[in-house]
Write an enzyme that holds these catalytic residues in place. Structure first.
Site, PDB file in Angstrom:
ATOM      1  N   ASN A   1      -6.367   4.781   8.248  1.00 27.75           N
ATOM      2  CA  ASN A   1      -5.962   3.391   8.084  1.00 27.75           C
ATOM      3  C   ASN A   1      -6.834   2.755   7.007  1.00 27.75           C
ATOM      4  O   ASN A   1      -7.912   3.269   6.674  1.00 27.75           O
ATOM      5  CB  ASN A   1      -6.138   2.639   9.415  1.00 27.75           C
ATOM      6  CG  ASN A   1      -5.598   1.220   9.360  1.00 27.75           C
ATOM      7  OD1 ASN A   1      -4.587   0.947   8.726  1.00 27.75           O
ATOM      8  ND2 ASN A   1      -6.291   0.306  10.027  1.00 27.75           N
TER       9      ASN A   1
ATOM     10  N   ASN B   1       0.826  -1.207   0.000  1.00 24.64           N
ATOM     11  CA  ASN B   1       0.000   0.000   0.000  1.00 24.64           C
ATOM     12  C   ASN B   1       0.860   1.257   0.000  1.00 24.64           C
ATOM     13  O   ASN B   1       0.502   2.257  -0.627  1.00 24.64           O
ATOM     14  CB  ASN B   1      -0.958  -0.004   1.198  1.00 24.64           C
ATOM     15  CG  ASN B   1      -2.299  -0.620   0.854  1.00 24.64           C
ATOM     16  OD1 ASN B   1      -2.892  -0.324  -0.167  1.00 24.64           O
ATOM     17  ND2 ASN B   1      -2.789  -1.495   1.721  1.00 24.64           N
TER      18      ASN B   1
ATOM     19  N   GLU C   1      -9.900   5.370  19.062  1.00 25.10           N
ATOM     20  CA  GLU C   1      -9.349   4.568  20.154  1.00 25.10           C
ATOM     21  C   GLU C   1      -9.870   3.138  20.164  1.00 25.10           C
ATOM     22  O   GLU C   1      -9.421   2.319  20.974  1.00 25.10           O
ATOM     23  CB  GLU C   1      -9.651   5.260  21.488  1.00 25.10           C
ATOM     24  CG  GLU C   1      -8.927   6.600  21.604  1.00 25.10           C
ATOM     25  CD  GLU C   1      -9.482   7.496  22.688  1.00 25.10           C
ATOM     26  OE1 GLU C   1     -10.361   7.028  23.446  1.00 25.10           O
ATOM     27  OE2 GLU C   1      -9.056   8.657  22.793  1.00 25.10           O
ATOM     28  N   GLY C   2     -10.787   2.794  19.268  1.00 27.00           N
ATOM     29  CA  GLY C   2     -11.272   1.429  19.165  1.00 27.00           C
ATOM     30  C   GLY C   2     -10.512   0.649  18.106  1.00 27.00           C
ATOM     31  O   GLY C   2      -9.580   1.153  17.466  1.00 27.00           O
TER      32      GLY C   2
ATOM     33  N   LEU D   1      -2.262   1.483  17.868  1.00 32.11           N
ATOM     34  CA  LEU D   1      -1.767   2.680  18.529  1.00 32.11           C
ATOM     35  C   LEU D   1      -2.575   2.942  19.791  1.00 32.11           C
ATOM     36  O   LEU D   1      -3.795   2.810  19.803  1.00 32.11           O
ATOM     37  CB  LEU D   1      -1.850   3.875  17.584  1.00 32.11           C
ATOM     38  CG  LEU D   1      -0.948   3.789  16.348  1.00 32.11           C
ATOM     39  CD1 LEU D   1      -1.263   4.919  15.388  1.00 32.11           C
ATOM     40  CD2 LEU D   1       0.520   3.801  16.740  1.00 32.11           C
TER      41      LEU D   1
ATOM     42  N   HIS E   1      -8.549  -1.106   5.975  1.00 34.44           N
ATOM     43  CA  HIS E   1      -8.853  -2.418   6.543  1.00 34.44           C
ATOM     44  C   HIS E   1      -9.534  -3.270   5.470  1.00 34.44           C
ATOM     45  O   HIS E   1     -10.412  -2.779   4.752  1.00 34.44           O
ATOM     46  CB  HIS E   1      -9.777  -2.259   7.749  1.00 34.44           C
ATOM     47  CG  HIS E   1     -10.094  -3.556   8.429  1.00 34.44           C
ATOM     48  ND1 HIS E   1      -9.181  -4.225   9.212  1.00 34.44           N
ATOM     49  CD2 HIS E   1     -11.225  -4.323   8.420  1.00 34.44           C
ATOM     50  CE1 HIS E   1      -9.731  -5.331   9.672  1.00 34.44           C
ATOM     51  NE2 HIS E   1     -10.962  -5.423   9.193  1.00 34.44           N
TER      52      HIS E   1
ATOM     53  N   GLU F   1      -7.587  -1.973  -2.624  1.00 35.83           N
ATOM     54  CA  GLU F   1      -6.899  -1.129  -1.649  1.00 35.83           C
ATOM     55  C   GLU F   1      -5.910  -0.203  -2.340  1.00 35.83           C
ATOM     56  O   GLU F   1      -5.814   0.995  -2.009  1.00 35.83           O
ATOM     57  CB  GLU F   1      -6.156  -1.988  -0.628  1.00 35.83           C
ATOM     58  CG  GLU F   1      -7.042  -2.746   0.338  1.00 35.83           C
ATOM     59  CD  GLU F   1      -6.217  -3.515   1.368  1.00 35.83           C
ATOM     60  OE1 GLU F   1      -5.130  -3.022   1.750  1.00 35.83           O
ATOM     61  OE2 GLU F   1      -6.660  -4.595   1.785  1.00 35.83           O
TER      62      GLU F   1
END
Length: 200
Positions: A106, A13, A141-142, A92, A108, A173
């Site tokens: 990000n 990527n 944060e998840g 993170l 996925h 992607e």
């Protein structure tokens, strides 16, 4: 916009981002590529085109927090304004994200919120879905739970294996991640809570 990338592996990527960046169509400049692994091919890909790169192996730090502090300090030194995760295999911490104070995105390999976490393609096949795909999202944060920027579906074929589905999703992607980075870097994305709007 000054773009930083974190990657852990082969960097396919990252290479897709580099190709678009070399054409002047990424909406910003890739100024830094970091990794938690010294042997990550992503670092060599960055070196090959003259992008500053550095490894931050965990063994060099007393704790994971110290490792993250070093990464964050390095990104700040390079003036990074947008952080792109490209196969970075570490989650993170909340503390890192709060201290970062810049957008972090990000990609996925599923149509989130379905099949979060590892082995998303295997999860999709085992569940029996007819469509899978990939999602570019903001990092919160998840786990793979941030607001969605772009998604594209990929048909799951009856004969698909985890490997074959992964390969077809990866092709998508490589197309939509540079586009999402371009949109964010060029200010064409507006985010209000969980709702992300693409501005034409």
């Amino acid at each position: 916009m000054r773009i930083g990338v974190l990657a852990s592996g082969r960097g396919s990527n990252l290479q897709a981002l580099i190709e678009v960046w070399k054409q002047g169509m990424l909406g910003g400049d890739i100024v830094a590529v970091g990794s938690d692994r010294e042997d990550a091919l992503a670092l060599q890909r960055a070196q090959d085109v003259g992008i500053l790169n550095q490894a931050f192996p965990l063994r060099n730090y007393a704790t994971r927090d110290k490792q993250e502090e070093a990464i964050l300090h390095w990104l700040r030194e390079q003036g990074v304004e947008l952080l792109v995760l490209a196969g970075f295999m570490r989650v993170l911490s909340q503390e890192f994200l709060q201290a970062c104070q810049i957008p972090v995105i990000n990609i996925h390999p599923s149509l989130l919120p379905a099949f979060q976490g590892l082995h998303a393609q295997r999860q999709a096949i085992e569940y029996g879905v007819k469509l899978s795909g990939c999602t570019v999202h903001y990092v919160d944060e998840g786990l793979d739970s941030g607001p969605i920027i772009l998604q594209e579906a990929v048909v799951v074929l009856p004969e698909d294996t985890e490997a074959s589905l992964s390969d077809r999703i990866l092709e998508v992607e490589h197309r939509i991640y540079p586009e999402a980075v371009r949109l964010v870097a060029s200010g064409q994305v507006r985010r209000q809570g969980r709702i992300v709007e693409i501005l034409c």
